[in-house]
Design a protein around this motif. Structure first.
Motif, PDB file in Angstrom:
ATOM      1  N   LEU A  45     -18.800  67.666 -82.315  1.00  0.00           N
ATOM      2  CA  LEU A  45     -19.431  67.453 -81.013  1.00  0.00           C
ATOM      3  C   LEU A  45     -20.946  67.543 -81.090  1.00  0.00           C
ATOM      4  O   LEU A  45     -21.613  67.984 -80.154  1.00  0.00           O
ATOM      5  CB  LEU A  45     -18.898  68.477 -80.006  1.00  0.00           C
ATOM      6  N   THR A  46     -21.500  67.109 -82.191  1.00  0.00           N
ATOM      7  CA  THR A  46     -22.954  67.165 -82.332  1.00  0.00           C
ATOM      8  C   THR A  46     -23.668  66.256 -81.343  1.00  0.00           C
ATOM      9  O   THR A  46     -24.839  66.476 -81.023  1.00  0.00           O
ATOM     10  CB  THR A  46     -23.361  66.765 -83.760  1.00  0.00           C
ATOM     11  N   TYR A  47     -22.971  65.226 -80.874  1.00  0.00           N
ATOM     12  CA  TYR A  47     -23.599  64.320 -79.918  1.00  0.00           C
ATOM     13  C   TYR A  47     -23.786  64.984 -78.558  1.00  0.00           C
ATOM     14  O   TYR A  47     -24.424  64.414 -77.665  1.00  0.00           O
ATOM     15  CB  TYR A  47     -22.771  63.036 -79.770  1.00  0.00           C
ATOM     16  N   LEU A  48     -23.237  66.200 -78.384  1.00  0.00           N
ATOM     17  CA  LEU A  48     -23.375  66.912 -77.114  1.00  0.00           C
ATOM     18  C   LEU A  48     -24.452  67.994 -77.165  1.00  0.00           C
ATOM     19  O   LEU A  48     -24.480  68.881 -76.305  1.00  0.00           O
ATOM     20  CB  LEU A  48     -22.035  67.551 -76.729  1.00  0.00           C
ATOM     21  N   ASN A  49     -25.329  67.933 -78.185  1.00  0.00           N
ATOM     22  CA  ASN A  49     -26.375  68.961 -78.294  1.00  0.00           C
ATOM     23  C   ASN A  49     -27.268  69.001 -77.058  1.00  0.00           C
ATOM     24  O   ASN A  49     -27.725  70.073 -76.640  1.00  0.00           O
ATOM     25  CB  ASN A  49     -27.220  68.714 -79.544  1.00  0.00           C
ATOM     26  N   GLU A  50     -27.514  67.862 -76.482  1.00  0.00           N
ATOM     27  CA  GLU A  50     -28.369  67.816 -75.296  1.00  0.00           C
ATOM     28  C   GLU A  50     -27.572  67.998 -73.995  1.00  0.00           C
ATOM     29  O   GLU A  50     -28.157  68.020 -72.920  1.00  0.00           O
ATOM     30  CB  GLU A  50     -29.122  66.492 -75.252  1.00  0.00           C
ATOM     31  N   TYR A  51     -26.238  68.103 -74.119  1.00  0.00           N
ATOM     32  CA  TYR A  51     -25.388  68.279 -72.940  1.00  0.00           C
ATOM     33  C   TYR A  51     -24.429  69.444 -73.180  1.00  0.00           C
ATOM     34  O   TYR A  51     -23.218  69.259 -73.336  1.00  0.00           O
ATOM     35  CB  TYR A  51     -24.603  66.998 -72.648  1.00  0.00           C
ATOM     36  N   PRO A  52     -24.921  70.653 -73.263  1.00  0.00           N
ATOM     37  CA  PRO A  52     -24.050  71.796 -73.573  1.00  0.00           C
ATOM     38  C   PRO A  52     -22.971  72.038 -72.526  1.00  0.00           C
ATOM     39  O   PRO A  52     -21.926  72.605 -72.845  1.00  0.00           O
ATOM     40  CB  PRO A  52     -25.040  72.964 -73.642  1.00  0.00           C
ATOM     41  N   ARG A  53     -23.177  71.601 -71.328  1.00  0.00           N
ATOM     42  CA  ARG A  53     -22.179  71.827 -70.285  1.00  0.00           C
ATOM     43  C   ARG A  53     -20.904  71.016 -70.529  1.00  0.00           C
ATOM     44  O   ARG A  53     -19.845  71.311 -69.957  1.00  0.00           O
ATOM     45  CB  ARG A  53     -22.762  71.456 -68.927  1.00  0.00           C
ATOM     46  N   LEU A  54     -20.991  69.981 -71.364  1.00  0.00           N
ATOM     47  CA  LEU A  54     -19.810  69.153 -71.651  1.00  0.00           C
ATOM     48  C   LEU A  54     -18.999  69.673 -72.828  1.00  0.00           C
ATOM     49  O   LEU A  54     -17.943  69.114 -73.122  1.00  0.00           O
ATOM     50  CB  LEU A  54     -20.243  67.708 -71.931  1.00  0.00           C
ATOM     51  N   ARG A  55     -19.460  70.718 -73.499  1.00  0.00           N
ATOM     52  CA  ARG A  55     -18.764  71.195 -74.687  1.00  0.00           C
ATOM     53  C   ARG A  55     -17.407  71.811 -74.361  1.00  0.00           C
ATOM     54  O   ARG A  55     -16.547  71.917 -75.237  1.00  0.00           O
ATOM     55  CB  ARG A  55     -19.622  72.218 -75.429  1.00  0.00           C
ATOM     56  N   LYS A  56     -17.204  72.224 -73.124  1.00  0.00           N
ATOM     57  CA  LYS A  56     -15.920  72.800 -72.729  1.00  0.00           C
ATOM     58  C   LYS A  56     -15.040  71.820 -71.958  1.00  0.00           C
ATOM     59  O   LYS A  56     -14.006  72.201 -71.434  1.00  0.00           O
ATOM     60  CB  LYS A  56     -16.167  74.047 -71.874  1.00  0.00           C
ATOM     61  N   VAL A  57     -15.462  70.567 -71.931  1.00  0.00           N
ATOM     62  CA  VAL A  57     -14.697  69.527 -71.236  1.00  0.00           C
ATOM     63  C   VAL A  57     -13.938  68.698 -72.259  1.00  0.00           C
ATOM     64  O   VAL A  57     -14.535  68.174 -73.212  1.00  0.00           O
ATOM     65  CB  VAL A  57     -15.633  68.622 -70.409  1.00  0.00           C
ATOM     66  N   VAL A  58     -12.619  68.592 -72.086  1.00  0.00           N
ATOM     67  CA  VAL A  58     -11.816  67.750 -72.973  1.00  0.00           C
ATOM     68  C   VAL A  58     -11.862  66.321 -72.443  1.00  0.00           C
ATOM     69  O   VAL A  58     -11.437  66.063 -71.305  1.00  0.00           O
ATOM     70  CB  VAL A  58     -10.365  68.243 -73.047  1.00  0.00           C
ATOM     71  N   PRO A  59     -12.352  65.373 -73.211  1.00  0.00           N
ATOM     72  CA  PRO A  59     -12.514  64.000 -72.701  1.00  0.00           C
ATOM     73  C   PRO A  59     -11.194  63.228 -72.716  1.00  0.00           C
ATOM     74  O   PRO A  59     -10.180  63.675 -73.264  1.00  0.00           O
ATOM     75  CB  PRO A  59     -13.530  63.387 -73.667  1.00  0.00           C
ATOM     76  N   GLY A  60     -11.246  62.047 -72.148  1.00  0.00           N
ATOM     77  CA  GLY A  60     -10.140  61.110 -72.248  1.00  0.00           C
ATOM     78  C   GLY A  60     -10.391  60.122 -73.370  1.00  0.00           C
ATOM     79  O   GLY A  60     -11.532  59.849 -73.743  1.00  0.00           O
ATOM     80  N   PHE A  61      -9.312  59.592 -73.930  1.00  0.00           N
ATOM     81  CA  PHE A  61      -9.388  58.707 -75.078  1.00  0.00           C
ATOM     82  C   PHE A  61      -9.031  57.294 -74.607  1.00  0.00           C
ATOM     83  O   PHE A  61      -7.912  57.062 -74.144  1.00  0.00           O
ATOM     84  CB  PHE A  61      -8.425  59.196 -76.156  1.00  0.00           C
TER      85      PHE A  61
END
Length: 402
Positions: free
Chosen positions: A329-345
């Motif tokens: 999840l390195t692409y979320l470095n600027e969006y730490p609030r999304l690190r606990k969100v499981v995305p859809g595929f």
């Protein structure tokens, strides 16, 4: 003293300006026609058909030409003649039209209002779609009501409720590819949530035949393995439906149950009336989980240690899972609030995409191009639906409210 001169009418000033349709050419044409006796005109209309070389288009040629038109145009073509009407209603033509117009879609309103038999306005919400048919649920405080709508032909079919004494967990529309039959599948449970009941409603093949919803009846599937599936109440369930004749029940242990038990995928074959159980490929302890269908196959997405893992059940009979897709999840470095969100595929624009939804903003991460960007959230009012002529047994014209 007035004279009865036939040319006196021509001497009237500016008569051509009083009638905008009248002009010199039309006047000349009328004068020429007046010299032809009426009997000769009548004889010309009764010409021998054998003297006119008119090419005849067979039913096959007509079907070939009409199959490229959209549904709205075909609804008009049905009124041309009896032959065209019969061609357009033919099931083989419906299938050919659907295959040739597979890329043609339209966007009906998600919330539709129509009049019931008593003239009362009812509002329906979209549930799922299959081959251009929408499964909709009535929005009201009373008992739920379901119907199937073809937004292209404006036809509806009311669906009888499976069982009023049970809790309806899932209602799904699917197509049996081996027989070409359209069906509805339902999953219900008792008050304790321990016993699951699977039912199927046979909607038949496409075609307009006299039938009403009272003649449709649900059939209970004999799947004894589903009895007492949650007798102790130690599991929570997620139900996934698909367009094929498979339903997937995800059984996950609750917090008070042993945390080392893996989630199970219960695969129910609605045609063979059998079930098979597959366990998750590895322990999901201390993971955030989500389940979804990916290309009609159950998929598990787990989030742990700033890494997203994706598994796809390729073959439930062989208990075969695809190789784990591990995504840092390195692409979320600027969006730490999304690190606990499981995305859809999802699959969009030719590549796999992870879609995040946080409050009113959506973000997409493209796995191939490794591009992360914000996207416009869907308003939820429009749905992409195939333009199709499919009409099920018993469908009737929808009465649109004004």
């Amino acid at each position: 003293m007035a004279t009865n001169n036939p040319q006196s009418n021509e001497s009237q000033p500016n008569q051509s300006h009083t009638n905008p349709v009248f002009n010199y050419q039309s006047k000349t044409l009328l004068e020429g026609m007046s010299s032809v006796p009426f009997e000769n005109i009548a004889k010309r209309r009764k010409l021998d058909k054998s003297s006119i070389d008119i090419p005849y288009l067979g039913e096959g040629s007509i079907s070939e030409i009409l199959s490229y038109l959209d549904v709205k145009s075909l609804m008009i073509c049905k009124s041309v003649c009896k032959l065209w009407y019969a061609v357009i209603r033919n099931n083989e033509f419906v299938e050919m039209h659907m295959s040739r117009n597979s890329g043609r879609f339209h966007f009906p309103e998600r919330y539709g209002q129509s009049l019931n038999s008593d003239g009362i306005i009812e509002t329906y919400q979209y549930q799922s779609s299959l081959n251009g048919l929408l499964l909709e649920k009535r929005i009201c405080s009373e008992r739920a009501k379901y119907r199937i709508l073809n937004p292209s032909t404006k036809e509806i079919l009311d669906i009888p409720y499976p069982n009023t004494r049970e809790h309806l967990l899932c209602l799904n529309m699917y197509l049996d590819s081996s027989t070409g039959l359209y069906n509805l599948a339902s999953i219900s449970c008792d008050d304790k949530g321990s016993k699951f009941v699977f039912r199927v409603l046979d909607l038949g093949r496409p075609g307009n035949y006299p039938c009403c919803c009272e003649h449709l009846s649900w059939r209970t599937l004999n799947i004894t393995e589903m009895d007492n599936i949650n007798e102790n109440g130690n599991y929570r369930f997620t139900i996934l439906g698909s367009e094929v004749s498979m339903l997937y029940v995800i059984r996950v242990p609750t917090a008070r149950f042993t945390p080392f038990t893996k989630p199970e995928i219960i695969c129910v074959d609605l045609v063979q009336e059998t079930r098979a159980t597959c366990t998750a490929p590895e322990s999901m302890l201390n993971c955030r989980l989500t389940f979804q269908l990916w290309q009609q196959k159950p998929t598990i997405l787990s989030l742990a240690n700033d890494k997203l893992s994706v598994w796809v059940l390729e073959d439930y009979r062989e208990h075969k899972w695809s190789d784990k897709l591990l995504i840092p999840l390195t692409y979320l470095n600027e969006y730490p609030r999304l690190r606990k969100v499981v995305p859809g595929f999802f699959h969009a624009d030719g590549e796999d995409v992870l879609l995040y939804k946080y409050t009113s903003v959506c973000y997409a991460y493209k796995l191939e191009s490794k591009e992360f960007c914000s996207v416009a959230p869907s308003t939820g009012k429009n749905i992409k639906v195939a333009d199709t002529l499919v009409s099920l047994k018993g469908m009737r014209p929808e009465k649109i409210s004004c």
